[in-house]
Design an enzyme around this catalytic site. Structure first.
Site, short mmCIF file in Angstrom:
data_model
loop_
_atom_site.label_atom_id
_atom_site.label_comp_id
_atom_site.label_asym_id
_atom_site.label_seq_id
_atom_site.Cartn_x
_atom_site.Cartn_y
_atom_site.Cartn_z
N ARG A 1 -16.59 -20.17 9.85
CA ARG A 1 -16.20 -21.48 9.45
C ARG A 1 -15.95 -22.51 9.70
O ARG A 1 -16.07 -23.43 9.96
CB ARG A 1 -15.68 -21.31 8.32
CG ARG A 1 -16.29 -20.60 7.20
CD ARG A 1 -14.89 -19.96 6.35
NE ARG A 1 -14.74 -18.62 7.07
CZ ARG A 1 -13.91 -17.56 5.98
NH1 ARG A 1 -13.31 -17.36 5.09
NH2 ARG A 1 -13.93 -16.18 6.83
N HIS B 1 -20.03 -17.83 0.50
CA HIS B 1 -21.27 -16.68 0.62
C HIS B 1 -22.92 -16.93 0.73
O HIS B 1 -23.62 -16.77 0.70
CB HIS B 1 -20.66 -15.39 -0.11
CG HIS B 1 -19.33 -15.37 0.44
ND1 HIS B 1 -18.42 -15.04 -0.42
CD2 HIS B 1 -19.38 -14.35 1.97
CE1 HIS B 1 -17.51 -13.83 0.42
NE2 HIS B 1 -17.77 -13.88 1.62
N LYS C 1 -8.79 -1.31 2.23
CA LYS C 1 -8.55 -2.59 2.13
C LYS C 1 -8.28 -2.93 0.77
O LYS C 1 -7.87 -4.17 0.17
CB LYS C 1 -9.60 -3.29 1.86
CG LYS C 1 -9.97 -4.12 3.82
CD LYS C 1 -10.85 -4.96 3.79
CE LYS C 1 -11.31 -5.90 5.44
NZ LYS C 1 -12.54 -6.81 5.36
N SER D 1 -12.21 -15.59 0.41
CA SER D 1 -12.11 -15.02 -1.17
C SER D 1 -10.87 -14.52 -0.59
O SER D 1 -10.40 -14.68 -2.44
CB SER D 1 -12.99 -13.54 -0.64
OG SER D 1 -14.48 -13.66 -0.35
#
Ligand code: ADP
Length: 161
Positions: free
Chosen positions: A92, A19, A43, A130
């Site tokens: 990515r 990030h 989440k 993450s």
């Protein structure tokens, strides 16, 4: 000239060097970048919104023209409130594309004047996420290459409990 403000939305649970790489690239192009933590209780994040914001603030303090915020609800409403028509996302690999296209198209439908701008990180961050970091940290893995020092510490503290 009007300041070009870009919003970088995400969960950032927690922020990683991937990030940070995107943030550094984005400030090279936009006048101001607001890293914006999505406050999403569904989440079940590992870190609270405030913890995630604090970690980002500390990690970006040496980078000029970056601020940190949070939002819940629609990204487009938050963008309009901050006079921004640019959303930043990181790509990515091709595997990110399908999901990112869905979000970008929905957002464009809701806010036709906006653009989603994609940045590619340095190749060394392509496999970093993450969720991988959370999993590795839960087993005590050494993540110093992948995380800002303060985030590494916060994760160690979280899992020491
Ligand atoms: P979200 O839940 O919105 O996907 P994330 O915090 O996982 O939130 O990611 C925010 C954005 O940053 C997404 O566009 C994601 O593709 C991108 N991103 C995540 N990890 C990396 C990385 N290692 N390198 C580049 N971009 C990344």
């Amino acid at each position: 000239m009007k300041k070009k403000i870009a919003i970088y939305p995400g969960s950032f649970d927690p922020v990683t060097n991937g990030h940070i790489d995107i943030i550094k690239r984005a400030v090279g192009i936009f006048d101001e970048v607001i890293v914006s933590v999505l406050s999403n209780r569904e989440k079940k994040p590992l870190f609270t919104t405030e913890e995630r914001m604090e970690m980002i603030k500390e990690a970006v303090k040496a980078i000029a023209n970056v601020s940190v915020g949070s939002f819940s609800g629609l990204l487009v409403d938050y963008m309009k409130k901050h006079n921004s028509n640019v959303a930043i996302r990181g790509l990515r690999a091709v595997s990110d594309l399908d999901y990112e296209f869905q979000i970008a198209h929905i957002n464009r439908e809701l806010y036709p004047e906006m653009e989603t701008v994609f940045f590619m990180p340095n190749a060394k961050y392509v496999y970093l996420s993450s969720s991988i970091v959370r999993e590795a940290a839960s087993f005590g893995g050494d993540l110093s290459k992948h995380l800002p020092a303060n985030v590494k510490q916060a994760l160690e503290k979280k899992f020491a409990k």
